[in-house]
Motif scaffolding. Structure first.
Motif, PDB file in Angstrom:
ATOM      1  N   ASP A  64       3.943   6.584  15.704  1.00 45.48           N
ATOM      2  CA  ASP A  64       5.158   6.271  14.941  1.00 45.48           C
ATOM      3  C   ASP A  64       4.944   6.193  13.442  1.00 45.48           C
ATOM      4  N   HIS A  65       3.696   6.022  12.998  1.00 48.64           N
ATOM      5  CA  HIS A  65       3.414   5.859  11.566  1.00 48.64           C
ATOM      6  C   HIS A  65       3.095   7.207  10.917  1.00 48.64           C
ATOM      7  N   ASN A  66       1.961   7.781  11.306  1.00 53.59           N
ATOM      8  CA  ASN A  66       1.477   9.010  10.660  1.00 53.59           C
ATOM      9  C   ASN A  66       2.209  10.233  11.208  1.00 53.59           C
ATOM     10  N   GLY A  98       9.890   6.957  18.606  1.00 51.95           N
ATOM     11  CA  GLY A  98      10.339   5.762  17.901  1.00 51.95           C
ATOM     12  C   GLY A  98       9.242   4.795  17.510  1.00 51.95           C
ATOM     13  N   ILE A  99       9.662   3.768  16.765  1.00 51.27           N
ATOM     14  CA  ILE A  99       8.722   2.755  16.258  1.00 51.27           C
ATOM     15  C   ILE A  99       8.261   1.886  17.423  1.00 51.27           C
ATOM     16  N   CYS A 100       6.961   1.614  17.457  1.00 51.88           N
ATOM     17  CA  CYS A 100       6.375   0.878  18.587  1.00 51.88           C
ATOM     18  C   CYS A 100       7.169  -0.370  18.946  1.00 51.88           C
ATOM     19  N   HIS A 101       7.536  -1.173  17.950  1.00 56.36           N
ATOM     20  CA  HIS A 101       8.179  -2.461  18.271  1.00 56.36           C
ATOM     21  C   HIS A 101       9.580  -2.280  18.841  1.00 56.36           C
ATOM     22  N   GLN A 102      10.298  -1.286  18.338  1.00 52.97           N
ATOM     23  CA  GLN A 102      11.644  -1.029  18.840  1.00 52.97           C
ATOM     24  C   GLN A 102      11.555  -0.499  20.276  1.00 52.97           C
ATOM     25  N   ALA A 118      -1.810  -4.129  18.224  1.00 56.60           N
ATOM     26  CA  ALA A 118      -2.565  -3.795  17.014  1.00 56.60           C
ATOM     27  C   ALA A 118      -1.589  -3.455  15.896  1.00 56.60           C
ATOM     28  N   ASP A 119      -0.724  -4.377  15.614  1.00 63.13           N
ATOM     29  CA  ASP A 119       0.224  -4.239  14.512  1.00 63.13           C
ATOM     30  C   ASP A 119       0.801  -5.630  14.247  1.00 63.13           C
ATOM     31  N   SER A 120       0.918  -5.967  12.970  1.00 63.05           N
ATOM     32  CA  SER A 120       1.305  -7.347  12.642  1.00 63.05           C
ATOM     33  C   SER A 120       2.722  -7.699  13.094  1.00 63.05           C
ATOM     34  N   HIS A 121       3.569  -6.696  13.328  1.00 61.67           N
ATOM     35  CA  HIS A 121       4.943  -7.022  13.736  1.00 61.67           C
ATOM     36  C   HIS A 121       5.149  -7.070  15.252  1.00 61.67           C
ATOM     37  N   THR A 122       4.054  -7.212  15.992  1.00 61.43           N
ATOM     38  CA  THR A 122       4.140  -7.349  17.449  1.00 61.43           C
ATOM     39  C   THR A 122       5.061  -8.505  17.885  1.00 61.43           C
ATOM     40  N   GLY A 295      16.279   1.243   7.900  1.00 61.18           N
ATOM     41  CA  GLY A 295      15.340   1.605   8.961  1.00 61.18           C
ATOM     42  C   GLY A 295      14.276   0.544   9.106  1.00 61.18           C
ATOM     43  N   SER A 296      13.151   0.916   9.687  1.00 63.57           N
ATOM     44  CA  SER A 296      11.967   0.077   9.963  1.00 63.57           C
ATOM     45  C   SER A 296      12.163  -0.760  11.218  1.00 63.57           C
ATOM     46  N   CYS A 297      11.057  -1.355  11.687  1.00 67.17           N
ATOM     47  CA  CYS A 297      11.130  -2.143  12.918  1.00 67.17           C
ATOM     48  C   CYS A 297      11.956  -3.408  12.739  1.00 67.17           C
ATOM     49  N   THR A 298      12.385  -3.698  11.513  1.00 66.59           N
ATOM     50  CA  THR A 298      13.202  -4.900  11.277  1.00 66.59           C
ATOM     51  C   THR A 298      14.687  -4.639  11.517  1.00 66.59           C
ATOM     52  N   GLY A 356      10.981   6.635  13.340  1.00 68.29           N
ATOM     53  CA  GLY A 356       9.615   6.164  13.094  1.00 68.29           C
ATOM     54  C   GLY A 356       9.565   5.287  11.860  1.00 68.29           C
ATOM     55  N   CYS A 357       8.343   4.981  11.423  1.00 71.25           N
ATOM     56  CA  CYS A 357       8.161   4.062  10.291  1.00 71.25           C
ATOM     57  C   CYS A 357       8.562   4.701   8.964  1.00 71.25           C
ATOM     58  N   ASP A 358       8.258   5.960   8.789  1.00 72.80           N
ATOM     59  CA  ASP A 358       8.644   6.720   7.588  1.00 72.80           C
ATOM     60  C   ASP A 358       8.315   5.954   6.297  1.00 72.80           C
ATOM     61  N   GLY A 359       9.318   5.824   5.423  1.00 72.92           N
ATOM     62  CA  GLY A 359       9.074   5.249   4.090  1.00 72.92           C
ATOM     63  C   GLY A 359       8.667   3.788   4.085  1.00 72.92           C
ATOM     64  N   CYS A 360       8.763   3.093   5.207  1.00 72.36           N
ATOM     65  CA  CYS A 360       8.420   1.664   5.226  1.00 72.36           C
ATOM     66  C   CYS A 360       6.989   1.437   4.768  1.00 72.36           C
ATOM     67  N   VAL A 361       6.130   2.391   5.097  1.00 72.49           N
ATOM     68  CA  VAL A 361       4.727   2.220   4.704  1.00 72.49           C
ATOM     69  C   VAL A 361       4.269   3.424   3.854  1.00 72.49           C
ATOM     70  N   GLY A 362       5.237   3.962   3.111  1.00 75.28           N
ATOM     71  CA  GLY A 362       4.912   5.035   2.171  1.00 75.28           C
ATOM     72  C   GLY A 362       4.604   6.364   2.822  1.00 75.28           C
ATOM     73  N   PHE A 377      13.875  -3.113   5.080  1.00 76.14           N
ATOM     74  CA  PHE A 377      12.542  -3.292   5.672  1.00 76.14           C
ATOM     75  C   PHE A 377      12.090  -4.751   5.607  1.00 76.14           C
ATOM     76  N   ASN A 378      10.791  -4.945   5.932  1.00 68.63           N
ATOM     77  CA  ASN A 378      10.237  -6.300   5.939  1.00 68.63           C
ATOM     78  C   ASN A 378       9.220  -6.560   4.836  1.00 68.63           C
ATOM     79  N   ARG A 379       8.704  -5.511   4.215  1.00 67.47           N
ATOM     80  CA  ARG A 379       7.631  -5.702   3.224  1.00 67.47           C
ATOM     81  C   ARG A 379       7.900  -4.923   1.953  1.00 67.47           C
ATOM     82  N   GLU A 383       3.340  -1.243  -4.719  1.00 67.07           N
ATOM     83  CA  GLU A 383       2.908   0.149  -4.465  1.00 67.07           C
ATOM     84  C   GLU A 383       2.894   0.570  -2.999  1.00 67.07           C
ATOM     85  N   ARG A 384       3.321  -0.293  -2.090  1.00 70.86           N
ATOM     86  CA  ARG A 384       3.381   0.084  -0.671  1.00 70.86           C
ATOM     87  C   ARG A 384       4.294   1.300  -0.476  1.00 70.86           C
ATOM     88  N   SER A 385       5.287   1.425  -1.339  1.00 75.36           N
ATOM     89  CA  SER A 385       6.241   2.531  -1.203  1.00 75.36           C
ATOM     90  C   SER A 385       5.631   3.880  -1.579  1.00 75.36           C
TER      91      SER A 385
END
Ligand code: MIC
Ligand code: SF4
Length: 644
Positions: A64-66, A98-102, A118-122, A295-298, A356-362, A377-379, A383-385
């Motif tokens: 979902d990320h890369n 889709g995003i793992c958490h969703q 293995a993701d902080s938003h579990t 978007g994002s898992c939030t 997916g995660c897309d721009g949430c983690v750049g 998003f949540n974060r 420069e995360r963007s």
């Protein structure tokens, strides 16, 4: 005795220790979650344990990320993961699903069970009454092997929700209100348990927005009871067999209590560049924005996108705004398409991105230079963007869509009547992008492209630790600062030598050369070091560069564990004057470290230049042993019965 929901779940999963505040306990894990950027390492680690298939009830690996494939790296990783999962008994959620958490919430959450991810938003799973805990990949690999998950018995914070949210105020504003009250450190060592009449009006995805962003409080987890609303969600998911009612006993006592009157909450916004920098919308109203992303898992559920779509009916995004929508899952996209939601998004000028995660983690969607942007998003760490000096605001989908329409941050209550989203009677359910593992694992060949490099494993701990301070940083340094987010760097997650070149790049581009020249050394940090993600690369890559210990005022939970897992000793200053006195190049010598770790002392003596100071080290015997072995993988292979 009356018990909280957390106590009920933890006691039914207790494998080791006693449930006393701050004492180390081990719990059995029912299910595990892996995603691509942390999962490649976790798979290599699982392989190193030599176990044929997960010992837990179910393991799911998501991609979902890369998702960008500008070169071979991500495609290689996807193929490696799919073949690995097929061979090792792991379910595989394909890129685009889709995003793992969703997806986990929709298809794999189970009230009362424990999910280690293995993701902080579990903790997103807590929206459906499942106890989700985010950890590093190695902890997940060990849990997949049947090992218990160890952590400090957290405080349980009871959050009573009263009343009902007013129109245009949403569950995102509840968690932003908590961040406003408590800050990004306020939840350290806590599990937040929500209850009260106010929860009744919140659907499972709205609850999941809150439990998701509890990670930004630094919390170990967050959870809602499983009630009739949860039942409705499981009916829609056609998973009634997985639902069961579960709540705290009526007279349960919490370690701490918080009350939130939902009627009093107004739309809030987190300003650049911390999720804890929360203000009322009125304080920043009128700020022009160049980009809006929902978007994002939030905030990317069916409810979010249908509300946005209804608000946009007959309206168009402002001509100066670049407006992106990232659906949380294929299920969300399928259902909003069936129910007519997609059409008004497209008509309003939204760019529809991949599920997916897309721009949430750049991963794409980097904003233009010198401009403000707003995202659901949540974060918003610096420069995360993907853009230097970015200015990212975080808010609800309602606030974001108002900004998309007006081109500036606007109180959404100015948009008139609040559209009502009625949940459909039935959802389109289609699991065809979740691939079951092979029934003939011996016939599956794992495909490893050139991006998959062997896992670096260090030896056991040296007797003396000596070296220089390689970098000194301040408070709340996030893992995005240690090993940056963004498409280019994240594509190197299965290649530790390559990703190590980026350690601390956003903070101090000279760090890597210095670490090499000095043959390793020490990191010095302020409070809450390593907040944010679960990426173990923020420990693994410094380990690869020879970092021996991190001396900090305090640590974020997941990063603290990751450092230990990779044999880097987290040490806490006893006095802030010691932190202040240290500078770049200060010489540190910690003699007889193994002896010191083997003693009952709570701290170690370290010689800094010519002075001796005392530094707190992990107290548990198990953690000290892991450090002496040089990390959790060595420890598990040598000590535990799970590794063959
Ligand atoms: C994040 O939101 O920071 C991530 C990217 O999902 C990380 C995981 C990672 O770095 O791979 C997280 O939250 O743990
Ligand atoms: Fe993906 Fe963003 Fe959620 Fe992390 S926070 S899992 S990057 S959507």
């Amino acid at each position: 005795m009356a018990r909280t929901l957390t106590e009920k779940i933890l006691s039914s999963h207790l494998a080791d220790g006693q449930m006393k505040l701050s004492e180390e306990i081990g719990i059995n894990v029912d299910r595990v979650l892996l995603q691509d950027t942390t999962g490649t390492m976790a798979c290599l680690q699982f392989e190193a344990l030599n176990i044929p298939k997960p010992a837990c009830e179910r393991a799911v690996q998501y991609v979902d990320h890369n998702l960008l494939q500008v070169s071979f790296e991500n495609a290689d990783d996807h193929r490696f993961l799919q073949t690995f999962c097929s061979k090792y008994g792991i379910y595989f959620s394909k890129p685009g699903n889709g995003i793992c958490h969703q997806v986990n919430l929709e298809r794999f959450s189970i009230p009362g069970e424990v999910l280690l991810g293995a993701d902080s938003h579990t903790p997103t799973a807590g929206g459906a009454g499942m106890l989700g805990i985010g950890v590093g990949g190695l902890d997940v690999a060990v849990a997949m092997g049947g090992g218990a998950f160890y952590f400090e018995m957290p405080k349980t914070v009871g959050v009573e929700l009263k009343g009902r949210l007013k129109p245009w105020v949403s569950s995102k504003d509840i968690i932003l209100e908590l961040l406003r009250r408590l800050s990004v450190k306020g939840g350290l060592g806590c599990i937040f348990e929500y209850y009260g009449e106010g929860i009744k009006s919140l659907s499972v995805p709205e609850r999941a927005t809150i439990t998701n962003m509890g990670a930004e409080l630094g919390a170990t987890s967050s959870i809602f009871p499983s009630d009739e609303t949860t039942r409705d969600f499981f009916v829609l998911q056609k998973r009634m067999q997985d639902w069961k009612p579960l709540e705290a006993d009526k007279s349960a006592v919490y370690d701490e209590n918080i009350k939130i009157n939902l009627d009093e909450i107004e739309p809030l916004i987190a300003c650049p560049s911390s999720p804890g920098n929360v203000k009322k919308i009125s304080e920043v109203e009128g700020t022009e924005v160049s980009q809006v992303i929902i978007g994002s898992c939030t905030n990317s559920s069916y409810r979010d996108l249908m509300v946005v779509s209804k608000i946009l009916k007959g309206r168009h995004a402002h001509s100066s705004v670049d407006f992106h929508i990232n659906p949380g899952s294929r299920q969300v996209l399928q259902n909003i398409t069936r129910d007519g939601g997609l059409e008004s998004l497209i008509t309003a000028g939204a760019r529809i991105f991949e599920n997916g995660c897309d721009g949430c983690v750049g991963i794409g969607s980097a904003p233009p230079t010198h401009s403000n942007v707003i995202r659901s998003f949540n974060r918003n760490f610096p420069e995360r963007s993907g853009t230097k000096d970015d200015k990212v605001f975080l808010a609800s989908s309602e606030v974001c869509v108002a900004a998309a329409i007006f081109g500036k941050i606007t109180d959404p209550r100015k948009l008139g009547e609040y559209p009502k989203v009625i949940w459909p009677k039935e959802f389109v359910i289609d699991d065809s992008m979740i691939i079951s593992p092979s029934s003939k694992p011996s016939e599956v060949e794992i495909v490893r492209g050139p991006n998959i490099k062997p896992l670096p494993i260090r030896g056991s701990l040296e007797t003396d630790l000596a070296g220089e301070v390689l970098i000194k940083v301040g408070d709340d340094v996030s893992t995005d600062a240690i090993v940056p987010a963004g498409a280019a760097v994240m594509a190197l997650r299965s290649n530790v030598p390559a990703i190590s070149e980026y350690v601390f790049r956003p903070v101090d581009p000279g760090f890597v050369a210095r670490a090499r020249e000095k043959k390793g050394g020490f990191i010095v940090a302020g409070q809450n070091y390593g907040q944010g993600s679960s990426r173990e690369h923020a420990a693994l890559a410094p380990m690869y560069l020879g970092v021996k210990a991190v001396l900090a005022m305090s640590f974020a939970r997941i990063h603290y564990a990751n450092l230990i897992n990779f044999g880097i000793i987290p040490m806490e200053f006893s006095e802030s004057k010691d932190y202040e006195a240290l500078k770049l190049g200060s010489k540190i010598h910690i003699g007889n470290i193994i002896k010191q770790l083997n003693s009952n002392k709570l701290s170690v003596d370290a010689k800094i230049d010519s002075e001796t100071i005392s530094l707190h080290i992990p107290t548990s015997k198990r953690l000290r042993e892991i450090l002496i072995f040089g990390g959790l993988l060595n420890y598990t292979r040598k000590k535990s019965s799970i590794s063959k």
